[in-house]
Design a protein around this motif. Structure first.
Motif, PDB file in Angstrom:
ATOM      1  N   SER A   8      -0.178  -4.618 -15.101  1.00  0.00           N
ATOM      2  CA  SER A   8      -1.339  -3.973 -15.703  1.00  0.00           C
ATOM      3  C   SER A   8      -1.590  -2.638 -15.013  1.00  0.00           C
ATOM      4  O   SER A   8      -0.938  -2.302 -14.031  1.00  0.00           O
ATOM      5  CB  SER A   8      -2.589  -4.865 -15.587  1.00  0.00           C
ATOM      6  N   ASN A   9      -2.550  -1.911 -15.557  1.00  0.00           N
ATOM      7  CA  ASN A   9      -2.971  -0.642 -14.981  1.00  0.00           C
ATOM      8  C   ASN A   9      -4.194  -0.934 -14.127  1.00  0.00           C
ATOM      9  O   ASN A   9      -5.249  -1.299 -14.654  1.00  0.00           O
ATOM     10  CB  ASN A   9      -3.301   0.348 -16.103  1.00  0.00           C
ATOM     11  N   ARG A  50       0.331  -2.529 -11.476  1.00  0.00           N
ATOM     12  CA  ARG A  50      -0.254  -3.607 -10.663  1.00  0.00           C
ATOM     13  C   ARG A  50       0.403  -4.914 -11.077  1.00  0.00           C
ATOM     14  O   ARG A  50       0.487  -5.237 -12.267  1.00  0.00           O
ATOM     15  CB  ARG A  50      -1.753  -3.692 -10.880  1.00  0.00           C
ATOM     16  N   VAL A  51       0.878  -5.673 -10.101  1.00  0.00           N
ATOM     17  CA  VAL A  51       1.479  -6.981 -10.372  1.00  0.00           C
ATOM     18  C   VAL A  51       0.350  -8.013 -10.405  1.00  0.00           C
ATOM     19  O   VAL A  51      -0.253  -8.303  -9.374  1.00  0.00           O
ATOM     20  CB  VAL A  51       2.541  -7.355  -9.308  1.00  0.00           C
ATOM     21  N   VAL A  65       2.162 -10.053  -5.757  1.00  0.00           N
ATOM     22  CA  VAL A  65       1.000 -10.169  -6.636  1.00  0.00           C
ATOM     23  C   VAL A  65      -0.182  -9.431  -6.010  1.00  0.00           C
ATOM     24  O   VAL A  65      -0.430  -9.547  -4.812  1.00  0.00           O
ATOM     25  CB  VAL A  65       0.666 -11.646  -6.920  1.00  0.00           C
ATOM     26  N   THR A  66      -0.856  -8.663  -6.802  1.00  0.00           N
ATOM     27  CA  THR A  66      -1.992  -7.773  -6.499  1.00  0.00           C
ATOM     28  C   THR A  66      -1.550  -6.417  -5.955  1.00  0.00           C
ATOM     29  O   THR A  66      -2.382  -5.544  -5.770  1.00  0.00           O
ATOM     30  CB  THR A  66      -3.049  -8.382  -5.541  1.00  0.00           C
ATOM     31  N   LEU A  99      10.468 -12.383   8.700  1.00  0.00           N
ATOM     32  CA  LEU A  99      10.045 -11.016   8.992  1.00  0.00           C
ATOM     33  C   LEU A  99       8.648 -10.685   8.456  1.00  0.00           C
ATOM     34  O   LEU A  99       8.128  -9.615   8.738  1.00  0.00           O
ATOM     35  CB  LEU A  99      11.066 -10.023   8.423  1.00  0.00           C
ATOM     36  N   GLY A 100       8.071 -11.593   7.691  1.00  0.00           N
ATOM     37  CA  GLY A 100       6.733 -11.366   7.136  1.00  0.00           C
ATOM     38  C   GLY A 100       6.699 -10.244   6.106  1.00  0.00           C
ATOM     39  O   GLY A 100       5.698  -9.543   5.996  1.00  0.00           O
ATOM     40  N   LEU A 101       7.778 -10.093   5.357  1.00  0.00           N
ATOM     41  CA  LEU A 101       7.849  -8.999   4.387  1.00  0.00           C
ATOM     42  C   LEU A 101       6.925  -9.253   3.203  1.00  0.00           C
ATOM     43  O   LEU A 101       6.749 -10.393   2.772  1.00  0.00           O
ATOM     44  CB  LEU A 101       9.287  -8.824   3.883  1.00  0.00           C
ATOM     45  N   SER A 102       6.372  -8.163   2.675  1.00  0.00           N
ATOM     46  CA  SER A 102       5.473  -8.332   1.533  1.00  0.00           C
ATOM     47  C   SER A 102       5.457  -7.140   0.583  1.00  0.00           C
ATOM     48  O   SER A 102       4.722  -7.164  -0.387  1.00  0.00           O
ATOM     49  CB  SER A 102       4.047  -8.606   2.018  1.00  0.00           C
TER      50      SER A 102
END
Length: 118
Positions: A8-9, A50-51, A65-66, A99-102
């Motif tokens: 979304s936007n 935006r996810v 997400v977010t 590694l805590g990747l995000s």
């Protein structure tokens, strides 16, 4: 299909959402980008999508997400993951957790590391 992303936007949620199967097939790319442009997102250079949700067999990707991402980066990540064998999938998930990747760039970079070690 590796996953479906609900995009979304962020600035204009009233424009709705689009569910995009990724990776985007070549014959559907122009149509998909046209759909996103109608929502004022899908720029080839800006992180403007935006996810809102992900339907994926990669639970680690729920960390996107977010977040706001670039649709081409998301497509590239899906193409990279689509080329993985099961061993690489397992290593990708394990290392991303360790590694805590995000964020999208880190996930893309990790795909290269996983393929180099196998």
């Amino acid at each position: 299909m590796i996953f479906k992303a609900i995009l979304s936007n962020k600035a204009h949620p009233e424009l709705g959402q689009a569910t995009i199967p990724l990776p985007i097939r070549d014959i559907e790319y122009d149509h998909t980008i046209g759909l996103l442009e109608g929502m004022d997102i899908g720029s080839p250079t800006a992180q403007d999508c935006r996810v809102d949700g992900l339907d994926s067999s990669y639970p680690i990707l729920d960390r996107l997400v977010t977040q706001t991402v670039n649709v081409d980066e998301l497509d590239y990540l899906a193409k990279r993951l689509d080329s993985f064998c099961q061993s690489e999938v397992e290593k990708f998930q394990a290392m991303a957790v360790k590694l805590g990747l995000s964020n999208i760039q880190d996930f893309i970079n990790l795909t290269f590391c996983c393929q180099q070690t196998t």
